[in-house]
Design a protein around this motif. Structure first.
Motif, PDB file in Angstrom:
ATOM      1  N   GLN A 130       0.818  -1.223   0.000  1.00 28.45           N
ATOM      2  CA  GLN A 130       0.000   0.000   0.000  1.00 28.45           C
ATOM      3  C   GLN A 130       0.850   1.271   0.000  1.00 28.45           C
ATOM      4  O   GLN A 130       0.317   2.375   0.049  1.00 28.45           O
ATOM      5  CB  GLN A 130      -0.950  -0.019   1.201  1.00 28.45           C
ATOM      6  CG  GLN A 130      -1.930  -1.188   1.109  1.00 28.45           C
ATOM      7  CD  GLN A 130      -2.831  -1.299   2.327  1.00 28.45           C
ATOM      8  OE1 GLN A 130      -3.877  -0.670   2.389  1.00 28.45           O
ATOM      9  NE2 GLN A 130      -2.418  -2.106   3.285  1.00 28.45           N
ATOM     10  N   SER A 131       2.180   1.092  -0.059  1.00 28.10           N
ATOM     11  CA  SER A 131       3.077   2.242  -0.079  1.00 28.10           C
ATOM     12  C   SER A 131       2.952   2.988  -1.410  1.00 28.10           C
ATOM     13  O   SER A 131       2.615   2.404  -2.438  1.00 28.10           O
ATOM     14  CB  SER A 131       4.520   1.735   0.106  1.00 28.10           C
ATOM     15  OG  SER A 131       5.443   2.608  -0.489  1.00 28.10           O
ATOM     16  N   ASP A 132       3.249   4.288  -1.386  1.00 25.76           N
ATOM     17  CA  ASP A 132       3.246   5.064  -2.631  1.00 25.76           C
ATOM     18  C   ASP A 132       4.428   4.705  -3.528  1.00 25.76           C
ATOM     19  O   ASP A 132       4.541   5.187  -4.649  1.00 25.76           O
ATOM     20  CB  ASP A 132       3.328   6.563  -2.316  1.00 25.76           C
ATOM     21  CG  ASP A 132       2.017   7.088  -1.755  1.00 25.76           C
ATOM     22  OD1 ASP A 132       0.999   6.388  -1.906  1.00 25.76           O
ATOM     23  OD2 ASP A 132       2.028   8.179  -1.159  1.00 25.76           O
ATOM     24  N   PHE A 133       5.337   3.878  -3.006  1.00 28.98           N
ATOM     25  CA  PHE A 133       6.546   3.539  -3.765  1.00 28.98           C
ATOM     26  C   PHE A 133       6.598   2.064  -4.145  1.00 28.98           C
ATOM     27  O   PHE A 133       7.652   1.546  -4.483  1.00 28.98           O
ATOM     28  CB  PHE A 133       7.795   3.933  -2.964  1.00 28.98           C
ATOM     29  CG  PHE A 133       7.796   5.391  -2.596  1.00 28.98           C
ATOM     30  CD1 PHE A 133       8.243   6.343  -3.500  1.00 28.98           C
ATOM     31  CD2 PHE A 133       7.316   5.807  -1.359  1.00 28.98           C
ATOM     32  CE1 PHE A 133       8.222   7.689  -3.176  1.00 28.98           C
ATOM     33  CE2 PHE A 133       7.297   7.157  -1.026  1.00 28.98           C
ATOM     34  CZ  PHE A 133       7.741   8.100  -1.931  1.00 28.98           C
ATOM     35  N   ALA A 134       5.455   1.385  -4.054  1.00 30.26           N
ATOM     36  CA  ALA A 134       5.402  -0.042  -4.404  1.00 30.26           C
ATOM     37  C   ALA A 134       5.154  -0.146  -5.906  1.00 30.26           C
ATOM     38  O   ALA A 134       4.030  -0.331  -6.364  1.00 30.26           O
ATOM     39  CB  ALA A 134       4.311  -0.741  -3.600  1.00 30.26           C
ATOM     40  N   TRP A 135       6.240  -0.022  -6.666  1.00 27.41           N
ATOM     41  CA  TRP A 135       6.143   0.161  -8.121  1.00 27.41           C
ATOM     42  C   TRP A 135       5.473  -1.006  -8.826  1.00 27.41           C
ATOM     43  O   TRP A 135       4.871  -0.828  -9.881  1.00 27.41           O
ATOM     44  CB  TRP A 135       7.531   0.396  -8.716  1.00 27.41           C
ATOM     45  CG  TRP A 135       8.248   1.502  -8.022  1.00 27.41           C
ATOM     46  CD1 TRP A 135       9.384   1.401  -7.284  1.00 27.41           C
ATOM     47  CD2 TRP A 135       7.854   2.878  -7.952  1.00 27.41           C
ATOM     48  NE1 TRP A 135       9.740   2.627  -6.767  1.00 27.41           N
ATOM     49  CE2 TRP A 135       8.814   3.554  -7.155  1.00 27.41           C
ATOM     50  CE3 TRP A 135       6.783   3.612  -8.477  1.00 27.41           C
ATOM     51  CZ2 TRP A 135       8.734   4.908  -6.876  1.00 27.41           C
ATOM     52  CZ3 TRP A 135       6.711   4.967  -8.201  1.00 27.41           C
ATOM     53  CH2 TRP A 135       7.674   5.604  -7.403  1.00 27.41           C
ATOM     54  N   SER A 136       5.609  -2.193  -8.275  1.00 24.55           N
ATOM     55  CA  SER A 136       5.001  -3.346  -8.944  1.00 24.55           C
ATOM     56  C   SER A 136       3.479  -3.255  -8.928  1.00 24.55           C
ATOM     57  O   SER A 136       2.818  -3.893  -9.732  1.00 24.55           O
ATOM     58  CB  SER A 136       5.456  -4.644  -8.272  1.00 24.55           C
ATOM     59  OG  SER A 136       5.161  -4.600  -6.900  1.00 24.55           O
ATOM     60  N   GLU A 137       2.928  -2.483  -8.012  1.00 24.26           N
ATOM     61  CA  GLU A 137       1.472  -2.357  -7.914  1.00 24.26           C
ATOM     62  C   GLU A 137       1.017  -0.908  -8.079  1.00 24.26           C
ATOM     63  O   GLU A 137       0.019  -0.495  -7.495  1.00 24.26           O
ATOM     64  CB  GLU A 137       0.977  -2.934  -6.590  1.00 24.26           C
ATOM     65  CG  GLU A 137       1.079  -4.453  -6.509  1.00 24.26           C
ATOM     66  CD  GLU A 137       0.200  -5.166  -7.555  1.00 24.26           C
ATOM     67  OE1 GLU A 137      -0.902  -4.688  -7.848  1.00 24.26           O
ATOM     68  OE2 GLU A 137       0.654  -6.181  -8.102  1.00 24.26           O
TER      69      GLU A 137
END
Lengths: 170, 458
Positions: free
Chosen positions: A81-88
């Protein structure tokens, strides 16, 4: 098998729970999904290999795609749920199709069951979806807040995972 | 999968000419740090790679601990070709071509197992686990002229092992493995001679829509991507203790090391690090196996990573899968397998010190899987940041414009943060602030380009 195993009401209750849990994942309500697992959860997705028919199992008992407890599932669901979870980000569009729910046992405290899961997954402008197919062996525990997942074994129908990342919960 | 250059003679000529021109252009811009992006998704380039790289050089096939007993085997690929990595009844490793000498069918259909013989299901030709042909049904009636000794399974002509790592080469001629590894042995000794490693269970295997060269160049030492690319995992408090800032470290990028590339995060402290392994595990190491310089580098290591050309990478890290738990040392070995232009299969093995306790090895596995695997908290974002490279690389625009290049010029300005570290004790050239140079990554493309242009008869 105990008497309750053929109880259609119990199966309907379990189905309702599994559908609800699937909806939370499809809707990316990961923290709410994490609230549905017990603090002693044992969650495993063993690696499957192609073996000869005579072999007793195709699933590894030492190697896994996921082998989780409450804490590592919390890490994963928070990270996703992070703003930096690039895969999602942009997120996958997933649809979990839960079916073939079979009650295996009910000892009053916990219900063990099997169910099939087909996940449709797409990202971006892809038109070919990634399809993940699996059987889940679940143990659902009765708590004051209703059922919670105490144990999950995800038995994949894949040896080579046919999707870029497993950045989703199965 | 498309095999552009084989489609017809005329297409083949055109495609060869195009790739030749592309490689010539690459030769002109490489030392300026520019690499044509289209090599990351091009059918003809891909086909030539299979022939000139995977068909010519040493390629990793597996670790000795994956086939501990005579008869143990694992199916493996060299490039895209099917081989069986097997320990024969005589105890020797072989890499057998998985194709019956009679009509070509697979003689081995399981991914792994133990067998005395491989039997082709088509007509029943049977081979010992050494590859020898020992059974031809109705031989006297139909094959009395056949010399079985000449019809054993084909095998890779060169199979050598270095500290338990088994490599094969399918070309008729190749330099000895140690010569090919060159300076890389100095680093490999630090992992596989200092520590008796074993593979745990079966490798992860998954398909990714990226060319095999993208992760390969990354593991030559792209430490620049970590703060941005892996912020979600670092913020979650998992991964290595050096990435989370739990421990301070100096980063060295190693270039000019016989075609291979390495990175070292060194924790400058009196306290032993050894990639986060606790003292009771460090006690089991073969400390005498290393010279004093190597040993000191090992002692201070927080994270080390690197790539052996062409496609074997590793990362050894002290870290965790949950901020509430103790960190352990976990070792991941990975092979980026070409699977058509712009696509790959990742094979990922997790290794632990053989003499550690079962409980510890289990933790090593969990931490490795949790960070680097198809579900890995770090790995998923690696793949997540590479989306679209295949599309751009395969575009008409990239083919039509000579300046659609990937860029490897970091650290070439007047006041670069990365500087050559003169006191480096190992092979190659070490850059301090090694995350701020591209020289190590450029070594991959230098080696790749040399291999791709090595045959003047193209």
């Amino acid at each position: 098998m105990s008497e309750s195993v053929s109880n259609p009401t119990l199966r309907a209750e379990c189905e309702e729970f599994l559908y609800h849990a699937a909806e939370l994942l499809d809707d990316r309500k990961l923290t709410e999904w994490h609230d549905l697992v017990t603090e002693d959860i044992d969650y495993r997705v063993p690696i499957r290999t192609t073996r000869e028919r005579s072999n007793t199992t195709e699933f590894s008992d030492t190697s896994f795609h996921m082998k989780e407890d409450w804490g590592t599932l919390e890490v994963r669901t928070e990270r996703m749920q992070s703003d930096f979870a690039w895969s999602e980000d942009p997120p996958s569009r997933t649809r979990r199709h839960v079916s073939n729910v079979r009650i295996v046992d009910d000892d009053g405290e916990e219900v063990t069951l099997k169910n099939n899961l087909l996940i449709f997954r797409q990202q971006g402008d892809e038109t070919d979806p990634d399809i993940l197919s699996m059987e889940r062996h679940d143990t659902l525990r009765r708590t004051d807040e209703g059922f919670k997942i105490a144990e999950r074994r995800v038995l994949l129908d894949h040896t080579i995972i046919p999707t870029n990342t497993l950045s989703i919960i199965l | 999968m498309s095999h552009g250059i084989d489609e017809s003679q005329s297409t083949s000529q055109t495609e060869f000419g195009r790739v030749k021109a592309l490689l010539e252009r690459m030769g002109e811009t490489l030392e300026d740090g520019e690499v044509p992006m289209q090599i990351l998704n091009d059918d003809a380039v891909h086909q030539l790679e299979l022939e000139r790289i995977f068909g010519q050089t040493w390629v990793y096939v597996g670790h000795e601990s994956e086939v501990p007993e005579p008869g143990d085997y694992r199916q493996r690929t060299i490039g895209e070709d099917p081989f069986i990595f097997v320990r024969g009844e005589d105890g020797d490793f072989r890499v057998l071509f998985n194709s019956c000498r009679h009509r070509g069918a697979n003689v081995c259909r399981a991914e792994k197992g133990n067998t005395s013989h491989f039997r082709c299901p088509y007509h029943g030709w049977t081979y010992k686990n050494t590859g020898d042909l020992v059974g031809v049904p109705q031989k006297a009636a139909g094959f009395d002229h056949l010399d079985a000794e000449e019809r054993g399974l084909h095998e890779a002509p060169h199979v050598e092992e270095y500290n338990g790592l088994v490599f094969a080469c399918v070309a008729p001629e190749v330099e000895p493995l140690e010569e090919f590894l060159g300076g890389a042995t100095w680093f490999l000794d630090m992992y596989f001679d200092l520590i008796d490693m074993e593979v745990i269970g079966d490798p992860h295997r998954w398909e990714v829509e990226n060319d095999w060269k993208t992760p390969t160049e990354n593991f030559y030492g792209d430490n620049y991507h970590i703060p941005m690319g892996h912020k979600s995992a670092i913020d979650a408090g998992v991964g290595s203790d050096t990435a989370t800032g739990e421990k301070e470290s100096n980063l060295y990028g190693i270039a000019d090391c016989d075609g291979h590339g390495f990175s070292f995060y060194q924790i400058e402290s009196e306290e032993d690090s050894y990639w986060g392994h606790p003292p009771e595990v460090v006690e089991t190491f073969n400390h005498d196996a290393l010279d004093d310089d190597q040993h000191e580098v090992a002692r201070k290591s927080g994270v080390t990573l690197g790539t052996i050309f062409p496609n074997l990478s590793f990362i050894f890290l002290g870290g965790r899968d949950d901020p509430e738990k103790d960190s352990v040392g976990t070792f991941l070995l990975r092979k980026w397998e070409p699977r058509g232009a712009g696509k790959m299969e990742v094979v990922n093995w997790i290794l632990a010190p053989k003499d550690a306790s079962d409980e510890y090895k289990e933790r090593v596995y969990e931490v490795g899987m949790s960070n680097f695997s198809p579900s890995g908290n770090f790995e998923v974002d690696d793949v997540g940041i590479w989306y679209g490279i295949d599309e751009a690389a395969g575009s008409v625009f990239a083919r039509q414009n000579d300046d659609v290049n990937t860029l490897f010029t970091m650290g070439r300005g007047e006041n670069p943060a990365a500087t050559v570290y003169d006191e480096w004790v190992g092979p190659g050239t070490a850059y301090l602030e090694g995350g701020m140079t591209d020289e190590n990554q450029l070594d991959f493309y230098r080696t790749w380009h040399e291999a791709m242009t090595s045959d003047g008869g193209m």
